[in-house]
Design an enzyme around this catalytic site. Structure first.
Site, PDB file in Angstrom:
ATOM      1  N   ASN A 141       0.115  35.809   7.930  1.00  0.00           N
ATOM      2  CA  ASN A 141      -1.241  34.951   8.261  1.00  0.00           C
ATOM      3  C   ASN A 141      -1.954  35.616   9.719  1.00  0.00           C
ATOM      4  OD1 ASN A 141      -3.202  33.241   9.247  1.00  0.00           O
ATOM      5  ND2 ASN A 141      -1.881  31.655   9.941  1.00  0.00           N
TER       6      ASN A 141
ATOM      7  N   SER B  35       7.162  32.503  15.301  1.00  0.00           N
ATOM      8  CA  SER B  35       7.594  33.419  16.224  1.00  0.00           C
ATOM      9  C   SER B  35       8.737  34.282  15.321  1.00  0.00           C
ATOM     10  CB  SER B  35       8.004  33.150  17.501  1.00  0.00           C
ATOM     11  OG  SER B  35       6.872  32.619  18.266  1.00  0.00           O
TER      12      SER B  35
ATOM     13  N   GLY C  71       3.326  31.397  17.972  1.00  0.00           N
ATOM     14  CA  GLY C  71       2.694  32.204  19.160  1.00  0.00           C
ATOM     15  C   GLY C  71       3.214  32.262  20.518  1.00  0.00           C
TER      16      GLY C  71
ATOM     17  N   LYS D 151      -4.897  35.319  10.769  1.00  0.00           N
ATOM     18  CA  LYS D 151      -5.699  34.689  11.642  1.00  0.00           C
ATOM     19  C   LYS D 151      -7.014  35.306  11.857  1.00  0.00           C
ATOM     20  CE  LYS D 151      -1.488  32.559  13.371  1.00  0.00           C
ATOM     21  NZ  LYS D 151      -0.637  31.837  14.533  1.00  0.00           N
TER      22      LYS D 151
ATOM     23  N   GLU E 102      -3.157  25.378  13.890  1.00  0.00           N
ATOM     24  CA  GLU E 102      -4.467  25.746  14.558  1.00  0.00           C
ATOM     25  C   GLU E 102      -5.664  24.829  13.858  1.00  0.00           C
ATOM     26  OE1 GLU E 102      -3.737  30.112  14.409  1.00  0.00           O
ATOM     27  OE2 GLU E 102      -2.214  29.770  15.390  1.00  0.00           O
TER      28      GLU E 102
ATOM     29  N   GLU F 216       6.399  24.806  10.166  1.00  0.00           N
ATOM     30  CA  GLU F 216       6.286  25.587  11.285  1.00  0.00           C
ATOM     31  C   GLU F 216       6.024  24.691  12.754  1.00  0.00           C
ATOM     32  OE1 GLU F 216       3.648  29.387  10.249  1.00  0.00           O
ATOM     33  OE2 GLU F 216       2.377  27.731  10.377  1.00  0.00           O
TER      34      GLU F 216
ATOM     35  N   HIS G 124      -2.616  24.616   8.360  1.00  0.00           N
ATOM     36  CA  HIS G 124      -2.058  25.333   9.549  1.00  0.00           C
ATOM     37  C   HIS G 124      -2.212  24.482  10.829  1.00  0.00           C
ATOM     38  CE1 HIS G 124      -1.249  28.198  12.517  1.00  0.00           C
ATOM     39  NE2 HIS G 124      -0.572  28.816  11.744  1.00  0.00           N
TER      40      HIS G 124
HETATM   41  P1  PGA Z   1       3.478  33.374  14.939  1.00  0.00           P
HETATM   42  O1  PGA Z   1       2.528  32.614  14.145  1.00  0.00           O
HETATM   43  O2  PGA Z   1       4.444  34.245  14.087  1.00  0.00           O
HETATM   44  O3  PGA Z   1       2.481  34.467  15.582  1.00  0.00           O
HETATM   45  O4  PGA Z   1       4.169  32.344  15.817  1.00  0.00           O
HETATM   46  C1  PGA Z   1       3.099  31.900  13.042  1.00  0.00           C
HETATM   47  C2  PGA Z   1       2.033  31.232  12.344  1.00  0.00           C
HETATM   48  O5  PGA Z   1       1.188  30.579  13.032  1.00  0.00           O
HETATM   49  O6  PGA Z   1       1.846  31.106  11.013  1.00  0.00           O
END
Ligand code: PGA
Length: 249
Positions: A9, A212, A172, A11, A96, A166, A94
């Site tokens: 992803n 992560s 992140g 983003k 976010e 997640e 997601h």
């Molecule tokens: P990350 O993000 O691997 O940077 O923690 C995962 C995601 O948001 O799908």
């Protein structure tokens, strides 16, 4: 038999030139694998990504879409627009999108219904926040996220659903759920689906872990029996890291 999947992803990262260069490197380095490997670049670069990956096994998917079929929704993208350029899988829900764009379960339910109605495959994301985990409420939160969006679907819809658990506190942040925490939640998710539908649906749905995931922890997380792969954010932006994660599956 459920598929193994590693999805990146991206983003709001990578302009056109950077997209070209990352995809060229990824397709050159992609190992032979039975897993499905997917990338989700930004909307404006999807067509180019499809062209660049034309002879590659890497699939291009979208990060989001709107629930309406078309109309006065400035700035939005419809299922038909995605399908028409050759994208048939979309990430929905997601954290976010939930946190920064106010996407409630009710909105996500409409998005999932529209995507499925259009014959798309949905990668549905969900997961608890840190407070939920600390207060021991994480199983309830996850169950209600699944129930509010997916449990009214017809059983047949599940062949087009991929789940991505997640935990928000791991996205992140550099903090990863331990392989045991991931396995515990994935087993719970499968049990919940089995109770709401049946064990065949629960056994056949791919459940990815996200938060992560990096080359150093991917193998251990993916070794857990109910973890069918990963949704990768930060580490999907670096070709060697993403490839290492694909090799770990
Ligand atoms: P990350 O993000 O691997 O940077 O923690 C995962 C995601 O948001 O799908």
């Amino acid at each position: 038999m459920r598929s193994k999947i590693v999805a990146g992803n991206w983003k709001m990262n990578k302009n056109l030139a950077e997209t070209d260069s990352l995809l060229t490197e990824l397709s050159a380095k992609l190992p032979d694998t039975d897993a499905e490997v997917m990338v989700a670049p930004t909307f404006v670069n999807l067509t180019r990504a499809l062209q660049t990956l034309e002879s590659s096994k890497i699939e291009v998917i979208a990060q989001n879409m709107h629930y309406a079929e078309s109309g006065a929704f400035t700035g939005e993208i419809s299922a038909d627009m995605l399908l028409n350029i050759g994208i048939d899988t979309v990430i929905i829900g997601h954290s976010e999108r939930r946190a920064y764009f106010g996407e409630s379960d009710a909105i996500l339910s409409k998005k999932v219904i529209t995507a499925l109605k259009n014959g798309m495959r949905v990668m549905f994301c969900f997961g608890e926040e840190l407070d939920d985990r600390k207060s021991g409420n994480h199983f309830n939160v996850v169950e209600s996220q699944l129930k509010n969006v997916l449990f009214n679907l017809e059983p047949s819809a599940w062949t087009n659903i991929i789940l991505a658990y997640e935990p928000v506190w791991a996205i992140g942040t550099g903090e990863t759920a331990s392989p045991e925490q991931a396995q515990e939640m994935h087993a719970f998710i499968r049990k919940t689906i089995s109770e709401a539908f049946d064990s065949t649906i629960a056994t056949n749905v791919s459940i990815l872990y996200g938060g992560s995931v990096k080359p150093s922890n991917a193998e251990e997380i993916f070794s857990k029996p109910d973890v069918d792969g990963g949704l990768i954010g930060g580490a999907s932006l670096v070709a060697d890291d993403f490839i290492a994660i694909v090799k770990a599956i």
